[in-house]
Design a protein around this motif. Structure first.
Motif, PDB file in Angstrom:
ATOM      1  N   VAL A  42       0.843  -1.206   0.000  1.00 39.33           N
ATOM      2  CA  VAL A  42       0.000   0.000   0.000  1.00 39.33           C
ATOM      3  C   VAL A  42       0.875   1.251   0.000  1.00 39.33           C
ATOM      4  CG1 VAL A  42      -1.681   1.330   1.313  1.00 39.33           C
ATOM      5  CG2 VAL A  42      -1.931  -1.147   1.143  1.00 39.33           C
ATOM      6  N   PRO A 110      -4.581   2.160   5.971  1.00 46.32           N
ATOM      7  CA  PRO A 110      -4.166   2.152   4.564  1.00 46.32           C
ATOM      8  C   PRO A 110      -4.057   3.555   3.980  1.00 46.32           C
ATOM      9  CG  PRO A 110      -5.742   0.399   4.953  1.00 46.32           C
ATOM     10  CD  PRO A 110      -5.677   1.209   6.222  1.00 46.32           C
ATOM     11  N   PHE A 114      -0.596   5.041   2.430  1.00 48.98           N
ATOM     12  CA  PHE A 114      -0.511   5.531   1.053  1.00 48.98           C
ATOM     13  C   PHE A 114      -0.013   6.979   1.029  1.00 48.98           C
ATOM     14  CE2 PHE A 114      -2.116   7.399  -2.863  1.00 48.98           C
ATOM     15  CZ  PHE A 114      -1.890   6.403  -3.802  1.00 48.98           C
TER      16      PHE A 114
END
Length: 215
Positions: A42, A110, A114
């Motif tokens: 990710v 996540p 990112f």
């Protein structure tokens, strides 16, 4: 439009730079080890997006802006040098920890993974230097369609950088276990990485070149 020699040249430079320890590698390896390979993948998504942003911005005229305002380019390089120097100090200081040493850290969502990957990529001085100074050297102005050439050559870096980083983060756990059983090797790895980062920081700090505007 683009000669194979230019593609191979960019590929070689991109491979050499991605294999040199830097902010992207350190972040991806540490996140993969502490939170798992999925978290590393990710994070790599954010790093890859940073590559694409540099690719598009440079080819759409960012190099012209830096050529017109060289002080801005120098400031960004110096900021990158300071960041690399900080990473080098973290590796070399007494009590420093290797990037391959498992650590207890809070697990990020996540979205944060990112975003952090993206910011690490955008603030990576190696990528800025590659897109603003190195890749343009392989563009042939007489071959026509400079924009298409720049996009194609930059895409080579994106593929190389993403693929190599993916392989590194997938292997990070295995490497960490190997080094954990050999404490002296772990220390050597930390010192080598610190030395390389320090060398890159000094190189950036003393480099006074600026990108030339495209014709």
């Amino acid at each position: 439009m683009v000669e194979m020699s230019a593609v191979l040249g960019v590929l070689t430079v991109a491979l050499g730079m991605v294999l040199t320890p830097g902010p992207n590698m350190i972040y991806l390896v540490s996140r993969s080890i502490t939170q798992g390979r999925r978290a590393g993948v990710v994070s790599l998504g954010g790093v890859a997006l940073g590559f694409l942003i540099y690719l598009l911005a440079t080819n759409l005229g960012l190099s012209v802006v830096f050529a017109a305002v060289p002080g801005l380019y120098v400031a960004i390089k110096l900021a990158g040098a300071v960041y690399l120097g900080y990473l080098a100090w973290c590796a070399l200081r007494p009590g420093g920890v290797s990037v391959f040493a498992p650590q207890e850290v809070p697990h990020d969502s996540p979205r944060r993974l990112f975003t952090m990957g993206l910011m690490t990529s955008l603030l990576n001085p190696k990528i800025a230097v590659m897109y603003l100074s190195l890749i343009p050297q392989f563009v042939d102005l007489e071959a026509g369609n400079v924009l298409a050439q720049g996009l194609l050559l930059g895409s080579v870096q994106v593929v190389v950088g993403t693929s190599v980083n993916l392989a590194i983060l997938l292997a990070a756990g295995t490497v960490a276990v190997f080094l954990a059983r050999r404490p002296s090797w772990l220390k050597v790895q930390r010192y080598l990485m610190g030395a390389v980062l320090g060398g890159l920081a000094v190189s950036l700090a003393v480099d006074t070149s600026v990108p030339a505007a495209a014709n």
